[in-house]
Design a protein around this motif. Sequence first.
Motif, PDB file in Angstrom:
ATOM      1  N   UNK A 231      -9.800   3.585  15.456  1.00  0.00           N
ATOM      2  CA  UNK A 231     -10.708   2.746  14.521  1.00  0.00           C
ATOM      3  C   UNK A 231      -9.739   2.232  13.427  1.00  0.00           C
ATOM      4  N   UNK A 232      -8.815   3.116  12.972  1.00  0.00           N
ATOM      5  CA  UNK A 232      -7.832   2.919  11.877  1.00  0.00           C
ATOM      6  C   UNK A 232      -6.840   1.917  12.436  1.00  0.00           C
ATOM      7  N   UNK A 233      -6.684   1.762  13.675  1.00  0.00           N
ATOM      8  CA  UNK A 233      -5.587   0.947  14.264  1.00  0.00           C
ATOM      9  C   UNK A 233      -6.337  -0.489  14.579  1.00  0.00           C
ATOM     10  N   UNK A 234      -7.607  -0.425  14.382  1.00  0.00           N
ATOM     11  CA  UNK A 234      -8.534  -1.785  14.576  1.00  0.00           C
ATOM     12  C   UNK A 234      -8.648  -1.771  16.221  1.00  0.00           C
ATOM     13  N   UNK A 235      -8.745  -0.580  16.873  1.00  0.00           N
ATOM     14  CA  UNK A 235      -9.170  -0.572  18.155  1.00  0.00           C
ATOM     15  C   UNK A 235     -10.493   0.001  18.420  1.00  0.00           C
ATOM     16  N   UNK A 236     -11.372  -1.088  18.854  1.00  0.00           N
ATOM     17  CA  UNK A 236     -12.779  -0.723  18.811  1.00  0.00           C
ATOM     18  C   UNK A 236     -13.006   0.035  20.307  1.00  0.00           C
TER      19      UNK A 236
END
Lengths: 791, 241
Positions: A231-236
């Motif tokens: 999530x912190x990497x922008x991966x859903x």
Amino acid sequence: MNTKFKKVIGDLRINPGRIILVIFALVIGLWGVGSILVSYTILSHDLNENFIRTNPLDAAITSKDFSRLDLAALRSRPEIEKAEFRDFSSLRIETHPDEWIPLWLFGVEDFANLNLARIFDQKGDGGPVTPADGAMLLERDGLKFSDLKAGSRARIRAGGRIVDVPVAGISFDSAQAPGTQDHLIYGYVNKKTYSEITGEAANQRLIIRFKNVESRQDVEIVADNLREYFKSLGIAVDAVKVPKFNSHPHQWQLNTLLFLEGSVGFLAFLMGAVLVSQLIAAILAKQIRQIGILKAIGASRSNIFQMYLVMVLAFGVVSGAIAIPLATMSGYAYAYFVANIINFEILTVSLPVHLYFYLIGAGLLLPILLSLPTILKGTRMSVRDALSDYGIRQQDTSSNRSDIINRLPIPGNLALAFRNTLRRKKRLAVTVVTMALGVAIFSTGFNVQQSLKDLLFDVNNSMKHDVQVVLINQIPKEQVEKYFSGIDNISRIETWNGGRGGMQSNIVSTDDGVGIIALPYNTDLVAFRSVEGRWLDGSTEPEIVMNQEAAALYDHPVVGGYQLLSIRGKQLKAKLVGIVDEFEKPKIYMDKDMYDGIANPNHYINSLMFVAKDKSFDKVMALKRDVEKAIAPSDLQILYVMMQAERVKIIYDHLYIVLVTIIFFAMLVLVVSAMGMASATSINIMERTREIGVLRAIGATPKMIYRLFVTEGMIVSVAGILLGLLLSWPLSIVAAKFFGNLMLDIALRPAFNHIGFAITLIATVVFGWLASRIPARGAIRVSTREALSYE
Amino acid sequence: MKVENSDMSNRPDFIQLRNVSKRFASAAGRFDALKDIDFSISQGEHVAIVGKSGSGKSTLLNMLTGIDHPSRGTVTVNGTEVHTLNESRLATWRGQNIGIVFQFFQLIPTLTILENVLLAMDFVYAIPKHERKQRAMALLKQVGLDQHVNKLPTALSGGEQQRAALARALANDPPIVVADEPTGNLDSKTTEIIMNLFAQLVGAGKTVIIVTHEKNSGPVYDRIITLKDGMVIGDRRGDES
């Protein structure tokens, strides 16, 4: 040779038939227990070893955003042991002309360097061949029910397309459930081919093995943290799948078999023990007078003990020499049988040395331990008692008992048989209980089998459709139905919807959720057996019904209580109105209109339930083919097309090995108990050899004596059979509950198998009759002179 | 054959029975098989115990051989209080001190005549191992069976079997030989042969006690003890009429 041992050998020669019977009983007992030990040793190790050597994944995470992931950075995280992309898609493959089944296609990063979720070559020896671009490997279990083989071209239906894919080779994946049981085939391609076949981008599914995890809960916690990292990497993250920790998907089958083996082995051992000790007692019974003579000429108790110990040891050596190789062979054979059904390799090429020690120890010690009480009794017998043993025992017969038997309106011969039967109460009790146990287990085997058949019957009756088509995507109803308008044998098509959903519970958030089925509340296509509560009734209040698996998953929620459901991102508070019995994955049922109101405003559907006009198997099979043909030119993305009969077959295939094993083991127990019965009758006759002589001397014909002994044997048999049948019902209730929970996480309904009952009754009466007849025939072969001179 | 014996009255008591009683309990009630039996036998005596069936002869023999224990009283044989020994010690004692001859011979049917004799020696260890076969052969020759040593008992006549049983009884060179109706199953000619063998044993210094119902063989014995209903009703010298 020492004269003491010459005597032992001489004694063994006197009655070769009886010696053969003892050795046969010992061989049967040792063989049975040995086979079980051998197969138990192999199976309890090898399935797990097969699974573990694949380096199984702990979690599979899917996301469409993994293109943003730096895999090297992920692999360097402290909790990650191994991570790689292994894409997965459920397609369909043609096994025979116009017969399609699910294909689970995996996109593999590098066939030459499989570090995680490894697959092997067909024999399970080394790594698989690397398929060229455009080609695939097929998992070997799929060969058993398809025309496909290495070199052939497989037809794969992906979405609306059919793709021809050459089969480059056959692989073995010991971490998967056997394809034959789940009626699907596993395929493996490289990433490029995966994208070409599926039309999807590669690298959307990540498989991971974590460090320092020891349970599924540990994995779920680590996976949760990883989700936050993504999530912190922008991966859903779309889904996190956590399989059972370090456990083969079909470990339950093996556990059931191993439990069956263990318990039946123990029982066979006990019964064999009774049988052997009775036979040895029979041999010693004939030696009592000789023991008296030996003592009279100076033999001490230890002399006698040694002599008979040598005799028993000789039995052990001979039976061990026969039984141990047999046990090793049959143990391996059974292990291969199970391995073939569950699809794993037997890796144990040599049995552990200690196992041979156990087998040899059992072979030698077993007869000694079993005969020890009898030998000690014989050696303790005083010289006077031993010398005065003439075969006819004067029991302290109770006058009350004699009075009761005399008052019974039965013929005199039958009364005599009854009285004789009661002469040795302890032996009678042991014989009747042994026989009863055999009958009870045999009968219970049939009843448990019936419970499983009833389950299949319920499964078959719980769904009234004939063919089901499940789509990958939801689409408008009209868009689908038009393809099937030209098929004759369709009475009607009912459409359902559904998908994965969540229910708030105490389970951790990484769980894959539960299947939610949206169907008309008043559909006549389902008729589940209610476990608790009721079915949906069209109430305006949101209602749900769940199957037992879902109830178990959510820790048995209270019927009548309210649950918070999560469906396609929408929340719904619904009342749980009932729990139904269904041999399926966890599922929650709700009214389609209610579902559509919350999460499906366009009234899309993803499941079509076909009801045939002609429900005969051939016609429904033809209907399925017609449906497949209708789908072929369409752009429909099909998850599967399945006949209801196939669904039942899949469940049957899962239970087949257990059904066969139950009856086989039950038969084994019955045979051993019948042999125990025969040996007890035989001992009775041997001990009364002199009595036979007396009866003959006072005018009894051989026929009368034969009838007397057969009647006595049958009295014992009938008592054992009746007690066994009485015992079988409570045993069946316990067994149905136990096996149901062990195999299926449901308590099977206790059932009564009428045919099984008839077979039990006939088989046990015949066994009992044979067990009485054979020794009785032996009794009348002895001449009056021989009988009277019995020593 | 009458074996000349010296006067027994001066010899010390070799076997002593003092107030021996034996009571059996059965479903029919208690039964006194022996009542206050009190007598002694000297070493080298040839004694017959006679009486009708049920008089207690065999029970008395069982007391002497330690096959059974008295309910009351003491049995002393060659200084050993037999009634105090347990089964194991009795077996060893019996093997060393008493040779028993049964009415029905009771040879082990699966062993040859020679092996039957050797078996008794193998149990007791009184004879050194290397001497056993030689001794067994000598004993069988003594009873006239040296031509039959390798035959099974069933291949022999009743008289021959009884002679083999006698050889077995002598295997460990016991000082006492007891026989329970040893000629009960034999014809008169064979009976005479067997009785002569017993007499020779007495001549060799053995104490021989024979249970028999044959009253007319009085002169053969040094002494005849008569039992009736478990009691001694007569104890006379064999040559007394």
